[in-house]
Design a protein around this motif. Structure first.
Motif, PDB file in Angstrom:
ATOM      1  N   THR A 290       0.687  -1.136  -0.055  1.00  0.00           N
ATOM      2  CA  THR A 290      -0.025  -0.060   0.067  1.00  0.00           C
ATOM      3  C   THR A 290       0.948   1.172   0.005  1.00  0.00           C
ATOM      4  N   ARG A 291       0.182   2.312  -0.289  1.00  0.00           N
ATOM      5  CA  ARG A 291       1.011   3.778  -0.253  1.00  0.00           C
ATOM      6  C   ARG A 291       1.713   4.113   1.087  1.00  0.00           C
ATOM      7  N   ARG A 292       2.851   4.319   1.154  1.00  0.00           N
ATOM      8  CA  ARG A 292       3.292   4.783   2.389  1.00  0.00           C
ATOM      9  C   ARG A 292       4.404   5.942   2.167  1.00  0.00           C
ATOM     10  N   GLY A 293       4.706   6.477   3.300  1.00  0.00           N
ATOM     11  CA  GLY A 293       5.551   7.877   3.304  1.00  0.00           C
ATOM     12  C   GLY A 293       7.048   7.144   3.215  1.00  0.00           C
ATOM     13  N   LEU A 294       7.994   8.119   2.646  1.00  0.00           N
ATOM     14  CA  LEU A 294       9.329   7.701   2.679  1.00  0.00           C
ATOM     15  C   LEU A 294      10.287   9.009   2.845  1.00  0.00           C
ATOM     16  N   ARG A 295      11.208   9.002   3.832  1.00  0.00           N
ATOM     17  CA  ARG A 295      11.860  10.167   3.865  1.00  0.00           C
ATOM     18  C   ARG A 295      13.322   9.557   3.635  1.00  0.00           C
ATOM     19  N   PRO A 296      14.002   9.997   2.638  1.00  0.00           N
ATOM     20  CA  PRO A 296      15.550   9.669   2.180  1.00  0.00           C
ATOM     21  C   PRO A 296      16.282  10.469   3.299  1.00  0.00           C
ATOM     22  N   GLU A 297      17.432  10.160   3.290  1.00  0.00           N
ATOM     23  CA  GLU A 297      18.616  10.452   4.173  1.00  0.00           C
ATOM     24  C   GLU A 297      19.286  11.670   3.202  1.00  0.00           C
ATOM     25  N   GLY A 298      19.809  12.759   3.644  1.00  0.00           N
ATOM     26  CA  GLY A 298      20.448  13.693   2.747  1.00  0.00           C
ATOM     27  C   GLY A 298      19.502  14.769   2.346  1.00  0.00           C
ATOM     28  N   ARG A 299      19.893  15.365   0.964  1.00  0.00           N
ATOM     29  CA  ARG A 299      19.102  16.473   0.273  1.00  0.00           C
ATOM     30  C   ARG A 299      18.648  16.013  -1.019  1.00  0.00           C
ATOM     31  N   ALA A 300      18.981  14.880  -1.481  1.00  0.00           N
ATOM     32  CA  ALA A 300      18.697  14.308  -2.818  1.00  0.00           C
ATOM     33  C   ALA A 300      17.317  13.900  -2.689  1.00  0.00           C
ATOM     34  N   PRO A 301      16.323  14.329  -3.597  1.00  0.00           N
ATOM     35  CA  PRO A 301      15.112  13.639  -3.898  1.00  0.00           C
ATOM     36  C   PRO A 301      15.268  12.431  -4.435  1.00  0.00           C
ATOM     37  N   ILE A 302      14.136  11.556  -4.300  1.00  0.00           N
ATOM     38  CA  ILE A 302      14.075  10.292  -5.013  1.00  0.00           C
ATOM     39  C   ILE A 302      12.746  10.436  -5.791  1.00  0.00           C
ATOM     40  N   ARG A 303      12.834  10.305  -7.142  1.00  0.00           N
ATOM     41  CA  ARG A 303      11.606  10.856  -7.938  1.00  0.00           C
ATOM     42  C   ARG A 303      10.679   9.648  -8.234  1.00  0.00           C
ATOM     43  N   GLU A 304       9.820   9.648  -9.140  1.00  0.00           N
ATOM     44  CA  GLU A 304       8.778   8.838  -9.258  1.00  0.00           C
ATOM     45  C   GLU A 304       9.612   7.699 -10.328  1.00  0.00           C
ATOM     46  N   GLY A 305       9.343   6.360 -10.068  1.00  0.00           N
ATOM     47  CA  GLY A 305       9.991   5.496 -10.807  1.00  0.00           C
ATOM     48  C   GLY A 305      11.020   4.691 -10.089  1.00  0.00           C
ATOM     49  N   VAL A 306      11.848   5.424  -9.183  1.00  0.00           N
ATOM     50  CA  VAL A 306      12.948   4.827  -8.397  1.00  0.00           C
ATOM     51  C   VAL A 306      12.568   3.618  -7.524  1.00  0.00           C
ATOM     52  N   GLN A 307      13.161   2.528  -7.556  1.00  0.00           N
ATOM     53  CA  GLN A 307      12.738   1.427  -7.217  1.00  0.00           C
ATOM     54  C   GLN A 307      13.307   1.197  -5.675  1.00  0.00           C
ATOM     55  N   ILE A 308      12.528   0.557  -4.974  1.00  0.00           N
ATOM     56  CA  ILE A 308      12.813   0.427  -3.349  1.00  0.00           C
ATOM     57  C   ILE A 308      13.144  -1.061  -3.036  1.00  0.00           C
ATOM     58  N   PHE A 309      14.279  -1.348  -2.466  1.00  0.00           N
ATOM     59  CA  PHE A 309      14.743  -2.728  -2.042  1.00  0.00           C
ATOM     60  C   PHE A 309      14.699  -2.702  -0.443  1.00  0.00           C
ATOM     61  N   ALA A 310      14.551  -4.057   0.046  1.00  0.00           N
ATOM     62  CA  ALA A 310      14.711  -4.260   1.458  1.00  0.00           C
ATOM     63  C   ALA A 310      16.092  -4.228   1.887  1.00  0.00           C
ATOM     64  N   GLU A 311      17.120  -4.498   1.204  1.00  0.00           N
ATOM     65  CA  GLU A 311      18.399  -4.790   1.575  1.00  0.00           C
ATOM     66  C   GLU A 311      19.438  -3.769   0.711  1.00  0.00           C
ATOM     67  N   ALA A 312      20.415  -3.435   1.353  1.00  0.00           N
ATOM     68  CA  ALA A 312      21.543  -2.392   0.752  1.00  0.00           C
ATOM     69  C   ALA A 312      22.257  -3.359  -0.336  1.00  0.00           C
ATOM     70  N   GLU A 313      22.238  -4.318  -0.494  1.00  0.00           N
ATOM     71  CA  GLU A 313      22.798  -5.279  -1.582  1.00  0.00           C
ATOM     72  C   GLU A 313      21.753  -6.498  -2.090  1.00  0.00           C
ATOM     73  N   GLY A 314      21.733  -6.682  -3.238  1.00  0.00           N
ATOM     74  CA  GLY A 314      21.149  -7.855  -3.667  1.00  0.00           C
ATOM     75  C   GLY A 314      19.425  -7.791  -3.584  1.00  0.00           C
ATOM     76  N   GLY A 315      18.651  -8.890  -3.819  1.00  0.00           N
ATOM     77  CA  GLY A 315      17.305  -8.811  -3.464  1.00  0.00           C
ATOM     78  C   GLY A 315      16.498  -8.177  -4.904  1.00  0.00           C
ATOM     79  N   VAL A 316      15.370  -8.562  -4.631  1.00  0.00           N
ATOM     80  CA  VAL A 316      14.330  -7.720  -5.783  1.00  0.00           C
ATOM     81  C   VAL A 316      13.669  -6.574  -5.168  1.00  0.00           C
TER      82      VAL A 316
END
Length: 374
Positions: A290-316
């Motif tokens: 479902t739709r959730r909120g996200l707060r990235p670290e730093g100042r760079a925005p993450i835009r529409e279409g950016v993929q989200i992963f559960a882990e820092a490396e690997g996975g789908v």
């Protein structure tokens, strides 16, 4: 041949105010003014912003038999919300759904005594009107002689009351007609910013005059589409075509609350709208994402279409960003994404930007505290 863009009744006013005009949903609209997007955003949060939303579709639905309940019942066959029982002078949020339970559009509808007034999204207006005109027992009339403006912010009520004293008496989601110098204005106390404010339907022949009367107050500044988007994102409000589409159900869009109890409970009004079986099953059984909120670290925005992963490396990927920008009031980048429901607020996930993964915190929506007049 490029499509000829339509212009609202405020086009000349926008140009005179120094707006940068851009194509939007078939219209030529102001994206920003000389103040700039960030200053426009903060001005709205602090004082009052004036938005031209005349590109939105306004539609009147009258019952052919004179009984408003018959029009309400007809609308309930296409709107996944409770139309019947809405008191006169009140407005409600609703959804058009398709046979798969996906969202065709979102809208506002108001009970105006002997008819309903609907406001639909610009990009979907033609589709929605055709959809409505297929209903039996009602007369569906697109409003073509009026524009629509929104006055939003903590000073909105104070400013508007100088022109329309009775506006101060309205509560959130009230809908009324008020007279201004012999002109019939249709008001609702609502908006798309998370702030107190009003949406005002004005006859085209005095639209610019009324807008200028508002701009003549020091607290009011013109606001473009850029700040409108960052304001609604901070308020956790979805945008059609991004956070909700024909492939996204109400529960997946975080809009299950819009399906009123009367439309889910056993009885004559249960379901009855397109895709109801899917929508009601998901409300009862839950969804995986479902739709959730996200707060990235730093100042760079993450835009529409950016993929989200559960882990820092690997996975789908576990989801992707549907809206993302910088939140001027929040002071950092913010985004919304459809991700697993079992992720707790405060959990860390990872957004993949240019081949690198950056940590992102799952956050409750909205990002700001709304200030509606209850």
């Amino acid at each position: 041949m490029a499509e000829e863009l339509r212009r609202t009744g405020l086009y000349d006013l926008h140009v005179a105010q120094g707006a940068r005009m851009v194509p939007f949903a078939g219209w030529e609209m102001p994206v920003q003014y000389p103040m700039g997007v960030m200053a426009e955003h903060l001005h709205t949060r602090d004082k009052a912003g004036l938005f031209d939303v005349s590109h939105m579709g306004q539609v009147l639905v009258h019952p052919l038999d004179g009984d408003l309940d018959s029009a309400g019942a007809a609308l309930e066959t296409v709107i996944a919300a409770a139309v019947l029982g809405l008191p006169e002078g009140r407005q409600r949020y609703g959804l058009f759904t398709n046979d798969r339970g996906g969202i065709l559009d979102d809208l506002m509808f108001a009970n105006r005594g002997d008819h309903y007034l609907l406001v639909v999204n610009a990009a979907c207006a033609e589709q929605d009107i055709a959809f409505l005109q297929g209903l039996s027992g009602v007369e569906v009339t697109p409003v073509t002689d009026r524009g629509l403006i929104a006055l939003q912010g903590p000073k909105a009520a104070e400013v508007l009351a100088r022109l329309l004293p009775a506006a101060a008496e309205m509560r959130f989601m009230d809908s009324r007609s008020l007279d201004w110098n012999g002109v019939d204005l249709w008001l609702s106390r609502s908006g798309y910013t998370g702030e107190d404010g009003f949406e005002i339907s004005v006859p085209n022949d005095c639209l610019a005059t009324f807008a200028q009367a508002l701009l003549d107050h020091d607290e009011v500044a013109p606001i473009g589409l850029g700040a409108r988007d960052s304001l609604r994102l901070e308020a956790g409000m979805p945008l059609y075509g991004h956070d909700m589409t024909g492939d996204v159900t109400p529960s997946a869009a975080g809009l299950g609350w819009a399906i009123s109890k009367a439309r889910r409970a056993d009885g004559a009004r249960k379901g009855g709208f397109p895709g109801a079986a899917t929508v009601l099953a998901e409300l009862a059984d839950g969804v995986s994402h479902t739709r959730r909120g996200l707060r990235p670290e730093g100042r760079a925005p993450i835009r529409e279409g950016v993929q989200i992963f559960a882990e820092a490396e690997g996975g789908v990927p576990i989801g992707d960003v549907s809206s993302g920008s910088f939140g001027p009031s929040v002071g950092g980048p913010i985004a919304m994404a459809r991700i697993p429901v079992d992720l707790a607020d405060g959990a860390t996930v990872f957004a993949e930007l240019r081949g690198k993964r950056m940590p992102v915190t799952v956050t409750a929506l909205p990002f700001i505290t709304p200030s509606y007049k209850r």
